[in-house]
Structures are given as C-alpha cells and as structure tokens.
Design a protein around this motif. Structure first.
Motif, PDB file in Angstrom:
ATOM      1  N   GLN A  33       0.878  -1.176   0.000  1.00  0.00           N
ATOM      2  CA  GLN A  33       0.000   0.000   0.000  1.00  0.00           C
ATOM      3  C   GLN A  33       0.914   1.223   0.000  1.00  0.00           C
TER       4      GLN A  33
ATOM      5  N   SER B 230       0.186   7.230   1.385  1.00  0.00           N
ATOM      6  CA  SER B 230       0.716   8.396   0.714  1.00  0.00           C
ATOM      7  C   SER B 230       2.231   8.331   0.476  1.00  0.00           C
TER       8      SER B 230
ATOM      9  N   TYR C 118      -7.612  -0.341   3.665  1.00  0.00           N
ATOM     10  CA  TYR C 118      -8.556   0.636   3.106  1.00  0.00           C
ATOM     11  C   TYR C 118      -9.747  -0.075   2.486  1.00  0.00           C
ATOM     12  N   GLY C 119     -10.754   0.729   2.169  1.00  0.00           N
ATOM     13  CA  GLY C 119     -11.873   0.185   1.407  1.00  0.00           C
ATOM     14  C   GLY C 119     -11.348  -0.219   0.040  1.00  0.00           C
ATOM     15  N   GLY C 120     -10.599   0.695  -0.570  1.00  0.00           N
ATOM     16  CA  GLY C 120     -10.009   0.402  -1.863  1.00  0.00           C
ATOM     17  C   GLY C 120      -8.826   1.309  -2.127  1.00  0.00           C
ATOM     18  N   MET C 121      -7.968   0.872  -3.054  1.00  0.00           N
ATOM     19  CA  MET C 121      -6.831   1.688  -3.476  1.00  0.00           C
ATOM     20  C   MET C 121      -6.714   1.587  -4.988  1.00  0.00           C
ATOM     21  N   GLU C 122      -6.659   2.774  -5.605  1.00  0.00           N
ATOM     22  CA  GLU C 122      -6.801   2.889  -7.067  1.00  0.00           C
ATOM     23  C   GLU C 122      -5.532   2.563  -7.851  1.00  0.00           C
TER      24      GLU C 122
ATOM     25  N   LEU D 185     -18.238   1.721  -3.869  1.00  0.00           N
ATOM     26  CA  LEU D 185     -16.804   1.792  -3.626  1.00  0.00           C
ATOM     27  C   LEU D 185     -16.000   1.502  -4.901  1.00  0.00           C
TER      28      LEU D 185
ATOM     29  N   HIS E 268     -15.917   4.493  -7.033  1.00  0.00           N
ATOM     30  CA  HIS E 268     -14.931   5.445  -6.526  1.00  0.00           C
ATOM     31  C   HIS E 268     -13.527   5.108  -7.048  1.00  0.00           C
ATOM     32  N   GLU E 269     -13.115   3.874  -6.841  1.00  0.00           N
ATOM     33  CA  GLU E 269     -11.747   3.511  -7.250  1.00  0.00           C
ATOM     34  C   GLU E 269     -11.590   3.591  -8.770  1.00  0.00           C
TER      35      GLU E 269
ATOM     36  N   ILE F 130      -4.649  17.059  -2.006  1.00  0.00           N
ATOM     37  CA  ILE F 130      -5.312  15.744  -2.146  1.00  0.00           C
ATOM     38  C   ILE F 130      -6.797  15.852  -2.517  1.00  0.00           C
TER      39      ILE F 130
ATOM     40  N   GLU G  21      -9.274  13.219  -4.328  1.00  0.00           N
ATOM     41  CA  GLU G  21     -10.404  12.578  -3.648  1.00  0.00           C
ATOM     42  C   GLU G  21     -11.742  13.308  -3.838  1.00  0.00           C
TER      43      GLU G  21
ATOM     44  N   ASP H 215      -1.236  10.790   5.968  1.00  0.00           N
ATOM     45  CA  ASP H 215      -2.366   9.897   6.281  1.00  0.00           C
ATOM     46  C   ASP H 215      -3.060  10.307   7.579  1.00  0.00           C
TER      47      ASP H 215
ATOM     48  N   LEU I  16      -5.628  12.969   7.151  1.00  0.00           N
ATOM     49  CA  LEU I  16      -6.665  12.709   6.152  1.00  0.00           C
ATOM     50  C   LEU I  16      -8.036  12.570   6.811  1.00  0.00           C
TER      51      LEU I  16
ATOM     52  N   TYR J   8     -12.721  14.676   0.501  1.00  0.00           N
ATOM     53  CA  TYR J   8     -13.726  13.891  -0.208  1.00  0.00           C
ATOM     54  C   TYR J   8     -15.051  14.659  -0.297  1.00  0.00           C
TER      55      TYR J   8
HETATM   56  N1  BES Z   1      -6.888   6.684  -2.451  1.00  0.00           N
HETATM   57  C1  BES Z   1      -7.779   6.348  -1.409  1.00  0.00           C
HETATM   58  C2  BES Z   1      -7.128   5.639  -0.267  1.00  0.00           C
HETATM   59  C3  BES Z   1      -6.057   6.433   0.441  1.00  0.00           C
HETATM   60  C4  BES Z   1      -6.164   7.795   0.619  1.00  0.00           C
HETATM   61  C5  BES Z   1      -4.951   5.774   0.923  1.00  0.00           C
HETATM   62  C6  BES Z   1      -5.143   8.489   1.251  1.00  0.00           C
HETATM   63  C7  BES Z   1      -3.947   6.455   1.563  1.00  0.00           C
HETATM   64  C8  BES Z   1      -4.048   7.831   1.726  1.00  0.00           C
HETATM   65  C9  BES Z   1      -8.960   5.511  -1.920  1.00  0.00           C
HETATM   66  O1  BES Z   1      -9.381   5.850  -3.197  1.00  0.00           O
HETATM   67  C10 BES Z   1     -10.116   5.800  -1.021  1.00  0.00           C
HETATM   68  O2  BES Z   1     -10.533   6.916  -0.966  1.00  0.00           O
HETATM   69  N2  BES Z   1     -10.619   4.787  -0.315  1.00  0.00           N
HETATM   70  C11 BES Z   1     -11.741   4.911   0.579  1.00  0.00           C
HETATM   71  C12 BES Z   1     -12.985   4.343  -0.023  1.00  0.00           C
HETATM   72  C13 BES Z   1     -13.787   5.324  -0.788  1.00  0.00           C
HETATM   73  C14 BES Z   1     -15.058   4.655  -1.303  1.00  0.00           C
HETATM   74  C15 BES Z   1     -14.147   6.560  -0.030  1.00  0.00           C
HETATM   75  C16 BES Z   1     -11.469   4.136   1.828  1.00  0.00           C
HETATM   76  O3  BES Z   1     -10.637   3.245   1.815  1.00  0.00           O
HETATM   77  O4  BES Z   1     -12.125   4.391   2.826  1.00  0.00           O
END
Ligand code: BES
Ligand code: ZN
Length: 632
Positions: free
Chosen positions: A171, A174, A299-303, A324, A327-328, A346, A350, A407, A410, A415
């Motif tokens: 991962q 950041s 995380y929920g997801g990472m792009e 989700l 989003h990714e 950021i 986001e 992080d 964040l 968002y």
């Molecule tokens: N890029 C982010 C994850 C992230 C952000 C990792 C900052 C490290 C630092 C990813 O796209 C994201 O926003 N994930 C969200 C889910 C989303 C549906 C809001 C999460 O994991 O909560």
C-alpha cells in the motif's frame, strides 16, 4: 504573356495545393503521433514529503528486478532508474525509508558509484544522495526491504481467506512506496516501469500494470506500465491468486475460495467503465481489473492503475456496496490521469473522485440511488465538520500537511467538501456545461501532476472567463482556502429517505413490527440507523435488532453503523459481535469510528485497549498507527 502568367499561376496553384495537402498529411501524422506519445511532466513543485530535487535530476523510467521471499519476509533486488540529469550536475536524490541499500552502480556497464544516506526524518525516511556524471542516464540501486516496511504486509496462511498459502500486498499512498522501493517518492514525479518479479512457484504476482491471468510454473512474472505514474501508485500483490473475466476489458482477481463470489458481486464493472467513459472521456489505461485482498487490507479500496486493490468487506452478497468500486474506478481519471502534485492538494484526487463516483453511480444505478448517496455524503461532511470544528484549518480544501504524516491528517473533508464544491459549480453552470468542463480538464492535464493553484487558473480561464457574477455565485476562493462551508452549499433531498424519516417518527408509538419490510436497502438501513433517537433505550435497541437483525445479519456497512449506535447506547448484546468485527478486519476508516466511540468512557477504553492488545499483531501498520492515535 497573359497566358504564360496564367499558366504559371495555374502551376503555382497546383503546387501550392500539393503543398497544402502534404502539410495536412504531415500535421495529421504529427497529431497521431502526439496521441501515442504521452506528455511528460516538466513542471516541478516543492513537495515537503520528498527529498528528491527533480529540477536537478529526475527519474523517468524504472526497470525493477526483485525476488519475493516469504521465509525472510523481504523483497530484494535491483531498481534500475533511467534518469534525466537536467542540471548536468553530480548528484541525484532518491527517497528511502527502512530499506537496506547495498550497492549503487551507473549505466548498463554497472560502474559502482558512491552513495550517502542523509539523516532520518520521522515518517519521511532518508534521502539517498547518489554521485552521478553529467552524462549519466541510468542508476542501478541494489537493495532489500526490512521487517519495518510500512507499505508491505506479509500475511501468514491463517490471515488469508483460504488459509493455505501466505500472501503479500503493498500500500503505497501516501508516502510508503519508499519503504519497498528506492524511488523519488513524490506524486509530482511520474515514471513508466517494467518489472520482473520472482515468487515461490505455487504463487502468482500482480502489479499496478498489465497483469498475467494465469499462474505459470517458473514463478517469474513480468509487468509493463507504459503510462507515466507517480510512485504512490506502484503496487504489488503476491499469493494464491486466480483470475476471472467479467467482460472484454474488466475482470477480478482473488483467492480461489473468493473468486466466484467476487465475480458475481462485481458483474457491473464493465458497465461502470462504459458509463464513466461516456461521462468523462476515454479510459486511458487499457484493462481495468480489481483484486480482492485478505481482510487486513487497510482501506476500502486503493486505485492502483489497471488493478484496483479492494477490501473483502465489499462482498456483501447482494451487490449493495459497489459504490466503492465506482470510486476507485473514478480515480482512473481523477488521481491517476490528473494527479495531485503534493499531499496538500489531495482534494484534487479525492474530491473530484467522489464527484465522479456519484456520477457513475447515478448512470449505472439510477437517480433514486444517487439521491440517497448524496444525502449520506452530506451527513458524513456535517459530522466531520462538527468533529473538527468549523473554524479548524483542517476543514479547508487545500490543507497543510508539512511535517506531518499525510495519512494522519486525512479526514472526510477532501472527499465530501470537495464533492460539495464541485456540485456547487455544477448547479451554477448547469450539468451540460460542467460535464464539458470537467472532461476538458481531464484531457488538458492527462498524465500530469498539478497543484490546487493550477486548477484555479484553469477554472478561471475556462469556466469563469471574467464573468464576475458567476465567480460570486460559486465562491471558489471561500470553498478552497477558507475553513467551514460556504452558504451556497446545496442540500440534497431523497424521497426514499423522507419515507424512512417518517417511519423514524412513528415506530416508537406503533412498535417495530414490520420495520424490516419497509427498510430494505443498505442505504435505507444506514439512514435509519444513523438517525435513531438520541434517548433510545436498550429495550428499543433489542426490539429493533430482533426485527431487523442488524447485529448478525447486516452487511459490513450496516453493521459498522449499527455498532456505533450499540456502543453509544450501551447495547451489550452486540458487544461480542463488535469484538469479532474489530478482530477480523483492518479497514482503518471503518474501525477507528468504533474505537473512538469506545474511548469515550473509561470502561469502554479499557475494553478497547484489551481488544487492541489481542489483535494488533494482525493489524496493518496503517491501522495500528491510526488506532494508537485514538487510544493514546
Ligand atoms: N486513495 C484512497 C485511499 C487512500 C487515501 C490511501 C489516502 C492512503 C491515503 C482511496 O481511493 C479511497 O478513498 N478509499 C476509501 C474508499 C472510498 C469509497 C471513499 C477508503 O478506503 O475508505
Ligand atoms: Zn479515493
């Protein structure tokens, strides 16, 4: 004479016609070429989270050759960087953090050169100062990772779904890519890469690149990412992984026991990509696949480009948590194609992605669904503002993360406030105009890393165009640079949620019987749970749970929201399920609200600490850090 002139003139016309035709042909060829050669980042901004000085010497391409060793839990090998020594000086600086650098050589003939590690700075790691020649074009860094790598999580078989083979995933966002790869670790610096990864023969490797779809019997996998990406999008996963196709350009990777469920859950992946293209212009990356990781994915997801990394908590079994995915996927435009140049920007990643996510959601799942998502979104924003305080500088869109772990700072602001800002512009100019603007914005900045100020300039030149009345209507400066929320924020309305609100007003009198038939979708359940009366009794919580089965029957999001209420109102029946929830997953953003709620009372905090002590060995480093912050 006349005729001669005439003839000559005619000849000239023919010649010039030919010249014009030829020129058009040349221009057409040139344009075609421009389409295939991607633009190169040439503008450098100061990034406080990287030691690199790209204006002097910058990395452009990576050839990575690494071996993945599960016995020692290390990666080792060589990172060969093709560089541009713009200043023609004698030094290039890379970032590293907790790596062991063993040797550095220059060029294809690998002449050994001097390198020096600077002082270590908390979260940032150390600069690697490498001595080069003015003519140097290649720097080879030999290294291995250590147990301290934040980016890598090495899982034992027990920590996977199938419990048979070990698993590794990275991962980077950041500032963690430098803990598994010596690189110029700034989102403002982009490079292409090729990689050769050697893994145990019974496992397969995938990366943020063109990926294999099958295991081979050599254990050697090669990858290519021919689009310039920033280092935080470097990613690798290794495990007993299978692939299943969804349509001609989408598919899913997962462990064998998860693959079928995942492919079913994500059936609409192809439709989502098509919908996004229709809205925001071509998908520029070739294939779009996703990988479902073990439950400790933080995380929920990472792009990660070409291959989104996902938490298994999205596998609800009824396709109800797929926003989700939208989003990714959205990051393929906002984030991966147009990237924040520093972590202070950021919201460009986001906030835009949250907007894109909602638009994809609307296109694929309909307006009613989108309206509900909008109301939920607004509540997250409101709650986050209350938490941070509306005058807090952390509620500005452009934040200041200097000296901090990005992080840690964040919040939901980039968002949800970012989303609300873009909705405000959309409302001011109309959807048609805004769609054209945002599509042109993605196109104009393709494969570029930009700052908030670059956005502001583009917005002024291409949307405001000097119209003061429009600028006053939108209040861009206030949105971006001031804390809190400007008065022109839109209040979304969902009729479906209005019906839930009406139920909320009556169930205490009429009883809970029949509620479960009226509150059916995940959105409705979440909305109902979030607005339970502040003075709800244990008896009432028990009755609702009996009727709706939230504690044991809900999906991940429903349970998370329900558990927050259970903790708030001391509904002890749910406590064993809460403990199990906190023990099973490591999805940071979903665990911290529960730990925060627990930490509000002394007994709750003691309990939280007990759970944390038991499970922390299995948590991801990012989750560990976040929970520690809450419980300190
Ligand atoms: N890029 C982010 C994850 C992230 C952000 C990792 C900052 C490290 C630092 C990813 O796209 C994201 O926003 N994930 C969200 C889910 C989303 C549906 C809001 C999460 O994991 O909560
Ligand atoms: Zn995101």
């Amino acid at each position: 004479m006349k005729s001669k002139f005439h003839k000559l003139s005619k000849n000239t016309t023919t010649v010039s016609k030919k010249v014009i035709l030829f020129s058009i042909l040349l221009i057409a060829i040139a344009c075609q070429k421009k389409e295939t050669t991607l633009p190169s980042q040439t503008k450098w901004v100061q990034d406080d989270h990287s030691f690199a000085q790209p204006n002097k010497a910058v990395a452009k391409h990576l050839d990575l050759d690494i071996k993945v060793d599960f016995d020692t839990q290390t990666l080792s090998g060589k990172a060969s960087w093709t560089i541009e020594n713009n200043a023609k000086g004698n030094e290039i600086i890379f970032d590293e953090n907790t790596l062991n650098i063993t040797k550095v050589t220059l060029g294809d003939d690998e002449k050994e050169t001097q390198f020096q590690l600077g002082d270590s700075v908390e979260f940032h790691g150390r600069p690697i100062h490498i001595t080069i020649q003015p003519t140097t074009t290649k720097v080879n860094i030999y290294y291995n990772t250590t147990k301290k790598s934040v980016a890598l999580q090495w899982l034992t078989p027990e920590q996977t779904a199938d419990k048979k083979k070990p698993f590794l995933f990275s991962q980077g966002e950041s500032i963690w890519s430098r803990t598994w790869l010596p690189c110029q670790d700034s989102p403002g610096i982009r490079f292409t890469y090729n990689a050769k990864v050697t893994v145990p023969k019974d496992l397969m490797a995938v990366m943020s690149a063109v990926n294999p779809q099958q295991k081979n019997d050599t254990g050697i996998y090669t990858f290519q990412q021919d689009k310039p990406i920033p280092s935080y999008l470097m990613a690798i996963a290794v495990g007993d992984i299978q692939f299943q196709s969804i349509d001609h350009r989408t598919g899913v990777y997962a462990e064998p026991s998860v693959i079928k469920k995942a492919a079913w859950e994500f059936a609409k992946l192809g439709d989502m990509v098509n919908a996004a293209e229709k809205l925001f212009g071509p998908y520029r990356w070739g294939r779009y696949d996703v990988i479902v990781l073990p439950p400790s994915f933080p995380y929920g997801g990472m792009e990660n480009p070409n291959l989104t990394f996902l938490t298994p908590t999205v596998l609800a079994g009824d396709r109800s948590l797929t926003s989700l995915l939208a989003h990714e996927l959205g990051h393929s435009w906002s984030g991966n194609l147009v990237t924040n140049a520093t972590w202070d920007d950021i919201w460009l990643n986001e906030g835009f992605t949250t907007y894109v996510e909602h638009r994809i959601g609307e296109a694929v799942f309909g307006v009613k669904e989108a309206k509900m998502q909008d109301v939920l979104s607004r509540k997250v924003l409101q709650d986050n503002l209350t938490d941070l305080g509306i005058t807090s500088p952390d509620t500005r869109l452009k934040v200041n993360t200097t000296g901090k772990n990005p992080d840690d700072g964040l919040s939901d602001i980039p968002y949800e406030k970012g989303y609300a800002f873009l909705q405000t512009i959309e409302a001011a100019v109309g959807r048609e105009k805004f769609d054209a603007f945002i599509t042109a914005y993605f196109k104009a900045h393709s494969f570029q890393s930009i700052t908030t100020e670059d956005f502001v300039t583009y917005y002024k030149e291409n949307l405001i165009k000097g119209y003061k009345a429009l600028a006053d209507k939108i209040k861009m400066e206030e949105w971006i640079y001031k804390p809190g929320i400007p008065p022109n924020i839109i209040t979304p309305i969902s009729e479906d949620f209005n019906a839930i609100d009406a139920l909320q007003k009556t169930w205490r009198q009429t009883g809970v019987k029949g509620l479960s038939q009226k509150i059916t979708s995940t959105n409705e359940k979440q909305h109902f749970i979030d607005y339970l009366p502040a003075d709800i009794t244990t008896e009432e919580m028990t009755a609702i749970d009996k009727e709706c089965n939230f504690t044991n029957g809900g999906n991940f999001v429903v349970r998370r929201q329900w558990f927050i209420q259970a903790l708030k109102h001391h509904y002890k029946t749910a406590y064993p399920a809460i403990e199990q929830f906190l023990t099973t997953y490591s999805r940071t953003g979903s665990l911290t609200p529960l730990y925060k709620e627990m930490a509000k009372t002394p007994e709750g905090k003691t309990w939280a600490n007990q759970i944390f002590a038991k499970v922390k060995a299995g948590y991801h480093a990012t989750t560990l850090e976040a929970v520690q912050q809450v419980l300190k």
